[in-house]
Design an enzyme around this catalytic site. Structure first.
Site, short mmCIF file in Angstrom:
data_model
loop_
_atom_site.label_atom_id
_atom_site.label_comp_id
_atom_site.label_asym_id
_atom_site.label_seq_id
_atom_site.Cartn_x
_atom_site.Cartn_y
_atom_site.Cartn_z
N ASP A 94 0.85 -1.18 0.00
CA ASP A 94 0.00 0.00 0.00
C ASP A 94 0.89 1.24 0.00
OD1 ASP A 94 -2.12 1.62 -0.03
OD2 ASP A 94 -2.94 1.04 1.91
N CYS A 97 0.30 4.68 1.90
CA CYS A 97 -0.79 4.57 2.86
C CYS A 97 -0.51 5.72 3.83
CB CYS A 97 -0.68 3.24 3.59
SG CYS A 97 -1.99 3.03 4.80
N PRO A 376 -2.77 7.51 13.93
CA PRO A 376 -4.13 6.98 14.09
C PRO A 376 -4.15 5.80 15.04
CG PRO A 376 -3.17 6.17 12.05
CD PRO A 376 -2.15 7.08 12.67
N HIS A 402 3.92 5.10 13.59
CA HIS A 402 2.79 5.38 12.70
C HIS A 402 1.44 4.92 13.25
CE1 HIS A 402 2.33 1.21 11.62
NE2 HIS A 402 1.59 1.46 10.57
N GLY A 403 1.44 4.19 14.34
CA GLY A 403 0.16 3.72 14.86
C GLY A 403 0.38 2.83 16.05
N LYS A 478 -15.77 1.87 8.19
CA LYS A 478 -14.70 0.91 7.89
C LYS A 478 -15.09 0.03 6.73
CE LYS A 478 -11.81 -1.36 10.68
NZ LYS A 478 -10.55 -0.66 10.77
#
Lengths: 479, 142
Positions: A94, A97, A376, A402-403, A478
């Protein structure tokens, strides 16, 4: 392979250089997170990346590191432009992303009764889920323009403003994109997926700013306690997946022919100076640009949806882009190594750029406080806004986490979620979720992820970004 | 789908999902691997009546051939909205696979998609002889 780890201090752990490793591994973590990291194969992956030609200083890992394929997720590695490689697996399928955060003039408490209505409207207006086809159909000719122009393509079509571009990493476009480097298959997959959210861990979330840690920076970021914000997390969809897939196959053959000895086939790579290396970077730029256009379009439809549902004007809503960051990318950047200025190809796979105050790549509004870093959570947990630091630039080539990072496998998550009504549980916590996929909610249950507050604390304490604000989800769509 | 729930094991990979598939012989292995992947993507009956298409794949060795084969089946869904209902492998060597597929158009509402598979990865890929048969290990990007 057993990997030895030495504790440097509370927040940093070293994998000493052994065997084929060209540099040591350096993991940013904490005593709370380390046991979990040691339980999967991610440390072996950090060591594997350290064996790649031309790697500079360290094979790095952020506190949200977990077992990926090839590179670990949460991995950062910089390579020399002259002697180093570029690896499609070090960027991921991805490509670009990423995340963007939209601030509003709305007070969450006042909008609360309308959340369900907003979520349903967003769910209808933004194609979501596996096999979701977009509202936009592109000819190959137009798709090539998207690949060249990125976010500005969407703005040119009336889906955003000049200000949006200013507040996007690299203004929403990587230069050097060559649409000729992208396969017919990628164009075929991408022609009807622009403006779609996709599936898996991608989501769009309505949130409330719950706590401000740094008032001064929050003011510049236009964040206030109780404020309603919207976070968009998605990437380059099938277009990017296909670019990665095409080059992994081609580089796999290239690796065998040129006699590289790789510990994992997914680490297939090529020298940056080689024809195929250059071609990959040009194709990757196309996919990155597609992703920026995608997030820009989704944000535009989000603004439209809010205007319609709440019957308010853009002026009243003030839905402004705070920033847009990518967390799966390889970028050519200038850094200082051993007091010398060098140009490097920095791979961030599940890692966010974190630039300090005064950095020339920042938009003017953020030069005094540093780059907004958007982290996030997953559905049901918090998200964070942080600000970039000098320390990150010095130690991690300007990178941070990143998360949250997964801790349960999908199989374990489904087991844990068996017999539970996840929607209902979340609603009891004040989070309204609408999702397309049948298993998505179960595989993405909050327990499947590490405690994001521990991850954010670790980067804050290590100095790789500083905490500015925390948001709580109110409504989620989602795939 | 014209087979019982395909026989495969799920690998506990933290971020993604992998499978271990066994086959009596190589053809059986490749067929089962594709059915297993379809099973991860679609729940229940795909249907039987569809279009027939011949598909030939080349690879550098068996693991590469496996990644390319599954990648091709995935591409049919991603790019053409086609689900594989039936597989016949007409010829198979270390570097080439020839097949005849029965393909059914994906219909929202009728077919229940369970999860998106982004790609078939080369991470820890293996195709090897085991216990008198064949075994493959494949990790998908989810």
């Amino acid at each position: 392979m057993d990997v030895k780890v030495k504790k440097i201090d509370e927040w940093r752990y070293l994998i000493p250089q052994t065997g084929a490793m060209k540099v040591p591994g350096l993991i940013f973590s904490s005593p709370d997170l380390m046991p979990n990291i040691k339980s999967d194969q991610s440390l072996v992956q950090v060591a594997n990346v350290a064996t790649l030609p031309g790697i500079v200083r360290h094979s790095l890992a952020m506190p949200d590191i977990h077992w990926g394929y090839g590179f670990p997720i949460g991995g950062v590695a910089a390579f020399s432009m002259e002697h180093g490689i570029v690896s499609p697996g070090g960027v991921g399928y991805d490509i670009n992303c990423g995340v963007r955060l939209v601030t509003t003039a709305l007070v969450a408490r006042e909008i609360r009764p309308r959340i369900k209505e907003l979520v349903s409207a967003l769910f209808n207006n933004i194609p979501t889920g596996v096999g979701s086809r977009g509202r936009i159909r592109l000819s190959v000719k137009e798709e090539k323009k998207v690949a060249l122009e990125g976010s500005s393509w969407a703005v040119r079509k009336g889906m955003g403003t000049e200000e949006d571009l200013e507040r996007t990493e690299d203004r929403g476009v990587i230069r050097g994109a060559d649409p000729g480097a992208v396969s017919e298959r990628a164009y075929k997959r991408g022609h009807d997926e622009l403006g779609t959210l996709g599936s898996g861990n991608h989501f769009l979330e309505i949130q409330m700013v719950e706590e401000i840690y740094d008032q001064e920076v929050a003011r510049v970021f236009n964040l206030f306690e109780g404020q309603l914000t919207v976070l968009i997390h998605t990437g380059s969809r099938g277009f990017g997946h296909q670019v990665c897939d095409d080059f992994l196959k081609e580089m796999g053959a290239h690796v065998r022919e040129s006699g590289f000895d790789l510990p994992d086939r997914q680490l297939a790579c090529a020298y940056i100076t080689s024809e195929i290396g250059k071609r990959y970077l040009s194709a990757m730029a196309c996919a990155a640009n597609y992703a920026w256009a995608n997030r820009q379009i989704i944000m535009h439809w989000t603004r439209e949806t809010f205007e319609k549902v709440l019957e308010m004007s853009p002026k009243e809503l003030k839905m402004e882009l705070l920033y847009d960051v990518c967390h799966n990318i390889a970028k050519v950047e200038d850094h200082v190594v051993d007091e010398k200025k060098v140009t490097l190809c920095v791979h961030r796979k599940g890692a966010t750029r974190s630039l300090p105050p005064g950095h020339p790549s920042l938009p003017e509004i953020y030069t005094k406080v540093g780059q907004p870093v958007l982290i996030p959570g997953d559905m049901g947990t918090h998200s964070y806004v942080l600000a970039g630091t000098h320390k990150a630039l010095e130690e991690t080539f300007g990178s941070t986490c990143h998360g949250a990072g997964r801790t349960l496998s999908r199989k374990q998550a489904i087991k844990v979620a068996r017999g539970r009504a996840i929607n209902r549980e979340l609603e009891d916590k004040g989070i309204y979720v609408q999702s397309r996929g049948k298993t998505t909610l179960k595989e993405e249950i909050p327990e499947a992820y590490k405690d994001i507050s521990l991850v954010v604390e670790a980067v804050h304490m290590a100095g790789l970004a500083k905490k500015v604000a925390r948001m709580r989800p109110l409504g989620v769509i989602k795939g | 789908m014209d087979f019982e729930r395909p026989d495969y094991q799920i690998i506990d990979h933290t971020a993604d999902l992998g499978i271990i598939v066994k086959g009596a012989d190589l053809k059986d292995l490749f067929i089962r691997a594709a059915y297993a992947m379809m099973d991860l993507m679609v729940e229940g009956d795909i249907g039987e009546k569809g279009v027939r298409r011949e598909l030939a794949i080349q690879g550098d060795d068996l693991p590469d051939l496996m990644v390319r084969w599954l990648g091709e089946v995935l591409y049919l869904f991603e790019a053409e909205n086609l689900l594989v209902a039936k597989i016949e492998i007409t010829s198979l060597s270390e570097r080439r696979l020839e097949s005849a597929l029965t393909l059914v158009h994906f219909r929202r509402g009728h077919h229940q998609i369970t999860r998106e598979i982004k790609a078939v990865t080369y991470h820890q890929i293996s195709v090897e002889r085991k216990d008198g048969g064949w075994e493959a290990r494949v990790i998908f990007d989810i």
